[in-house]
Design a protein around this motif. Structure first.
Motif, PDB file in Angstrom:
ATOM      1  N   ILE A 182      -4.193  -3.312 -10.620  1.00  0.00           N
ATOM      2  CA  ILE A 182      -4.344  -2.073  -9.699  1.00  0.00           C
ATOM      3  C   ILE A 182      -3.966  -1.153 -10.585  1.00  0.00           C
ATOM      4  O   ILE A 182      -4.714   0.262 -10.279  1.00  0.00           O
ATOM      5  N   THR A 183      -2.971  -0.505 -11.474  1.00  0.00           N
ATOM      6  CA  THR A 183      -3.051   0.493 -12.863  1.00  0.00           C
ATOM      7  C   THR A 183      -4.035   1.177 -13.148  1.00  0.00           C
ATOM      8  O   THR A 183      -4.804   1.980 -13.470  1.00  0.00           O
ATOM      9  N   TYR A 189       0.515   2.189  -4.667  1.00  0.00           N
ATOM     10  CA  TYR A 189       1.431   1.819  -3.932  1.00  0.00           C
ATOM     11  C   TYR A 189       1.331   2.062  -2.390  1.00  0.00           C
ATOM     12  O   TYR A 189       2.565   2.119  -2.129  1.00  0.00           O
ATOM     13  N   ASP A 190       0.382   1.645  -2.238  1.00  0.00           N
ATOM     14  CA  ASP A 190       0.409   2.175  -0.726  1.00  0.00           C
ATOM     15  C   ASP A 190       1.054   0.737   0.549  1.00  0.00           C
ATOM     16  O   ASP A 190       1.108  -0.414  -0.682  1.00  0.00           O
ATOM     17  N   LYS A 216      -1.233  -1.022   1.742  1.00  0.00           N
ATOM     18  CA  LYS A 216      -2.042  -1.972   1.982  1.00  0.00           C
ATOM     19  C   LYS A 216      -1.739  -3.106   0.455  1.00  0.00           C
ATOM     20  O   LYS A 216      -1.612  -4.263   0.815  1.00  0.00           O
ATOM     21  N   THR A 217      -2.062  -2.032  -0.646  1.00  0.00           N
ATOM     22  CA  THR A 217      -1.839  -2.950  -2.001  1.00  0.00           C
ATOM     23  C   THR A 217      -0.418  -3.757  -2.298  1.00  0.00           C
ATOM     24  O   THR A 217      -0.261  -4.847  -3.250  1.00  0.00           O
ATOM     25  N   LEU A 244      -0.249  -7.598  -3.027  1.00  0.00           N
ATOM     26  CA  LEU A 244       0.783  -8.360  -3.628  1.00  0.00           C
ATOM     27  C   LEU A 244       1.606  -9.621  -3.637  1.00  0.00           C
ATOM     28  O   LEU A 244       2.194 -10.048  -3.885  1.00  0.00           O
TER      29      LEU A 244
END
Length: 276
Positions: free
Chosen positions: A230-231, A248-249, A251-252, A256
């Motif tokens: 992601i990052t 990190y919304d 959805k993210t 996870l």
């Protein structure tokens, strides 16, 4: 006549003790939580010694870089810092890949070992300069190496620091580890994949609660891949990124936690069979 004087002295002492206790209980009289430094002289000397060894190695590596690049190097703290570093170091990383990667890795591991904030910006930089595949490999390698280094540093001097800073969280972590001892790798994977506990705390507390290093290493190596992806991927689109919080919304985080739930499923299923 001596006895009354002794009695008076004892009574006065008791009165003074009560007054001091009341002062300590008052909001202004409470002692600061971190008044007493947790490390003794030997532990502090060991910490300083390890820091100096790492710092000397990092300094020697930077000496191998061209002098013209020194003014352009700084630890990134914001998204704008990442954009400037990308512009300044893109050509250098392309022309001197070995030197740049050595400097990047040593900086990342140094920051991870000594709990210096900002490794997420280093991960974004890896994505911006190297792309997704090479960026993930680089970030996962450095994050695992730095976490392992922090693990052994904590094994040396970490117990008083963690007990001093996070006493309640440490007790909670110890109880959870005891519950999941039979499926420890699955539980550690869950912790690494999801933001349930900060990675910094996990690195420091793991040797204190007797998590074997091979479990810690495997969980770190595998569990950090999703967050690293992601990052690193976000590093490809720095122009669209306004803040680290955008990474990190909802959805993210949902993805996870879903991956983390899959990793801990064997533990949950085994516990269900036991209770049945």
């Amino acid at each position: 006549m001596a006895a009354p004087r002794n009695l008076t002295g004892d009574a006065g002492r008791l009165l003074r003790d009560e007054e001091n206790a009341k002062e300590d209980d008052s909001p202004t009289g409470k002692r600061p939580k971190f008044e007493r430094f947790p490390l003794n002289r030997w532990e502090f000397s060991a910490a300083v010694g390890v820091f100096l060894v790492f710092s000397t190695g990092l300094f020697c590596i930077y000496l191998t870089m061209p002098a013209a690049e020194y003014g352009k190097i700084k630890l990134p703290r914001t998204i704008s810092d990442i954009r400037m570093l990308k512009d300044h170091l893109a050509s250098y990383a392309k022309n001197h890949p070995a030197q740049f990667i050595l400097g990047y890795c040593s900086t990342y591991i140094f920051m991870q070992t000594f709990m210096i904030p900002g490794t997420i910006f280093m991960s974004l930089l890896a994505g911006a300069l190297f792309g997704v595949i090479r960026g993930i490999l680089l970030v996962v390698f450095n994050a695992t190496a730095g976490a392992s280094s922090c693990y052994f540093l904590s094994k040396l001097i970490g117990r008083p620091i963690v007990s001093w800073m996070w006493p309640e969280k440490l007790r909670f972590f110890q109880a959870e580890i005891a519950k999941h001892r039979d499926k420890l790798l699955n539980y550690m994977l869950f912790l690494r994949i999801t933001p349930t506990l900060p990675n910094l705390f996990i690195n420091l507390a793991s040797p204190i609660v007797d998590i074997p290093f091979h479990i810690f290493f495997l969980a770190t190596l595998i569990g950090l891949v999703p967050a690293s992806y992601i990052t690193v991927r976000a590093g490809l689109a720095l122009g669209d990124l306004k803040s680290v919080k955008d990474l990190y919304d909802f959805k993210t985080l949902s993805v996870l936690f879903l991956i983390g739930f899959v990793s801990i499923c064997p533990t949950l299923l085994k516990r269900k069979r036991i209770y049945e």
